[in-house]
Design an enzyme around this catalytic site. Sequence first.
Site, PDB file in Angstrom:
ATOM      1  N   CYS A   1     -37.173  12.288  42.554  1.00  0.00           N
ATOM      2  CA  CYS A   1     -35.934  12.478  42.973  1.00  0.00           C
ATOM      3  C   CYS A   1     -34.752  12.339  41.767  1.00  0.00           C
ATOM      4  CB  CYS A   1     -35.470  11.647  44.227  1.00  0.00           C
ATOM      5  SG  CYS A   1     -34.195  11.979  45.285  1.00  0.00           S
ATOM      6  N   TYR A   2     -34.095  11.470  41.762  1.00  0.00           N
ATOM      7  CA  TYR A   2     -33.029  11.374  40.906  1.00  0.00           C
ATOM      8  C   TYR A   2     -33.707  11.247  39.354  1.00  0.00           C
ATOM      9  CZ  TYR A   2     -29.181   9.054  37.621  1.00  0.00           C
ATOM     10  OH  TYR A   2     -28.351   8.886  36.963  1.00  0.00           O
TER      11      TYR A   2
ATOM     12  N   HIS B   1     -40.166  12.070  47.982  1.00  0.00           N
ATOM     13  CA  HIS B   1     -40.826  10.718  47.751  1.00  0.00           C
ATOM     14  C   HIS B   1     -42.151  10.640  48.067  1.00  0.00           C
ATOM     15  CE1 HIS B   1     -36.545   8.810  46.783  1.00  0.00           C
ATOM     16  NE2 HIS B   1     -36.243   9.661  47.434  1.00  0.00           N
TER      17      HIS B   1
ATOM     18  N   GLU C   1     -43.835   8.210  47.492  1.00  0.00           N
ATOM     19  CA  GLU C   1     -44.229   6.792  47.867  1.00  0.00           C
ATOM     20  C   GLU C   1     -44.039   6.569  49.251  1.00  0.00           C
ATOM     21  OE1 GLU C   1     -41.738   7.961  46.277  1.00  0.00           O
ATOM     22  OE2 GLU C   1     -40.117   6.659  46.682  1.00  0.00           O
TER      23      GLU C   1
ATOM     24  N   GLY D   1     -32.605   7.187  43.061  1.00  0.00           N
ATOM     25  CA  GLY D   1     -31.162   6.259  42.749  1.00  0.00           C
ATOM     26  C   GLY D   1     -30.354   7.231  43.687  1.00  0.00           C
TER      27      GLY D   1
ATOM     28  N   LYS E   1     -46.190 -10.084  48.221  1.00  0.00           N
ATOM     29  CA  LYS E   1     -46.724 -10.809  49.328  1.00  0.00           C
ATOM     30  C   LYS E   1     -47.969 -10.427  49.906  1.00  0.00           C
ATOM     31  CE  LYS E   1     -46.070 -14.171  52.053  1.00  0.00           C
ATOM     32  NZ  LYS E   1     -45.359 -15.519  51.976  1.00  0.00           N
TER      33      LYS E   1
ATOM     34  N   ASP F   1     -48.341 -19.180  50.489  1.00  0.00           N
ATOM     35  CA  ASP F   1     -48.183 -18.961  49.111  1.00  0.00           C
ATOM     36  C   ASP F   1     -48.632 -20.402  48.320  1.00  0.00           C
ATOM     37  OD1 ASP F   1     -47.065 -16.794  49.414  1.00  0.00           O
ATOM     38  OD2 ASP F   1     -45.049 -17.256  49.389  1.00  0.00           O
TER      39      ASP F   1
END
Length: 515
Positions: A78-79, A165, A167, A51, A371, A223
């Site tokens: 992290c945060y 991070h 990710e 964050g 998506k 979609d």
Amino acid sequence: TIIIIDFGSQYSELIARRIRETQVYSEVLSYRTSPEKLREINPRGIILSGGPSSVYDDLAPKCDPEIWNLGIPVLGVCYGMQLMVKQLGGTVEKVKLGEYGKAELFIEDPTDLLTNVANGSTMWMSHGDSCTNLPEGFSVLAYTKNTPCAAISNPDRKLFGVQFHPEVVHSEGGNALIRNFVYHVCECEPTWTTETFVEESIKDIRAKVGDKRVLLALSGGVDSSTLAFLLHQAIGDQLTCMFIDQGFMRKGEPERLVEIFKNKFHIPVEYVMARDRFLKQVDGVTDPELKRRRIGHEFIQVFEEESKKLGPFDYLAQGTLYPDVIESADTNVDPKTGERVAVKIKSHHNVGGLPKDLRFKLVEPLRKLFKDEVRNVARAIGLPEEIVRRHPFPGPGLAIRIVGEVTAERLNILRDADFIVRDEISQQGMYHDYWQAFAVLLPIRSVGVMGDKRTYAHPIVLRFITSEDGMTADWAKVPYDLLETISNRIVNEVKGVNRVVYDITSKPPGTIEWE
Ligand code: XMP
């Protein structure tokens, strides 16, 4: 399930997607989610996002400290890690040397979280605060040059923290770390697969809809096509697919769509020819916003009229996706009162936006999916690649790619030019190199010469874009010979065009579409 608690990080969604890539379902919830709610969901694990705040800011978002006592494994990123350290009695301080960008990770304890993460892996960092004192029961698993506590754990309580991070793609071994947390620490099973999703959503649709009728507005995008397929599998001819031909589609597109659905999937499509009505609506309109409004409004008109003719229907199928309903730290809480406010639902309808106050109830089978997951489902159920990986196409279609007034003649010119663009990049195997690649018609005319004769005709703008999400974009560095071929073909094959130019504006400041 793994729950991601969001503290306003730009990466919260990305963490959720990484978890799902390990075939484990994950959801993003606000940091205000109560411990009771978490107990009720009973996830296998919790990840606290990063964050923008500092844990010492008065207004810094904080989770309920009860979270540490739920007995559910927690990984703070992290945060999230700093908050864990601070709330459990350790120290977090602003340090002289923050760490931004890549950092080499030195591993002291290669077990649990760091199994299979190589010593010396590059991890991506972005922090100005650091943990300087760990709470009781915690130890350091790894450090970097400027960050003594880069990864920490309290194995007894199953609490973990990483300052970097895992990710982001630049973090080597980030995926291994995430898999360790998901499989070893949280002991999740890989059950979130395309097959189980299809099976379960068919069951859910049947349970929800019963013997009632459902209406779906088909647009030709991935979609609505996936939606049509799932619903048809679930409820057969209780589903009616309606395709409204506004006349702003690309060359051959409406015919192709109906053909694919009818012949390949045996899903009948109610084809509504409304080209004249839409053309009349935009007659003489030059203001882009008015043009969009007129088209949107007419779409609703036609939709309502036709649904009355074909109906009555109880449900309307909508292609709402997970990012449209995601709760994030900022959007679901009133900053003044701290009250939860209704989650904003954006309707990303390629078909131009359906009215909000229709008398239908909604059925939204894709609302859990990102998506890329929709694309996986689409492939699994056999939708052709031309639909699965189709470039985004705006609801108002070619009408907003003709700057100024839209006429039947201009639509024909643009349709032919656009066809050449798509034809060339497909032939060269470059279609997927671009986020979008299309032609725009300008209402001005300029002078040219063709076969010793003066011409005075429209220019076509080529707009080729690279982008991750359409929010920001760069103009594509297209090979000159491709531009040359396309330009030659357009001026030679499309009557009414004597000049081709290339748009070299990024977004921002330019938007992708010209109107
Ligand atoms: P802009 O022009 O705002 O476009 O940079 C961003 C992305 O959104 C698409 N777009 C639309 N999609 N209905 C849609 O479904 C619309 O009215 C619409 N307008 C723009 C655009 O093609 C790009 O991918």
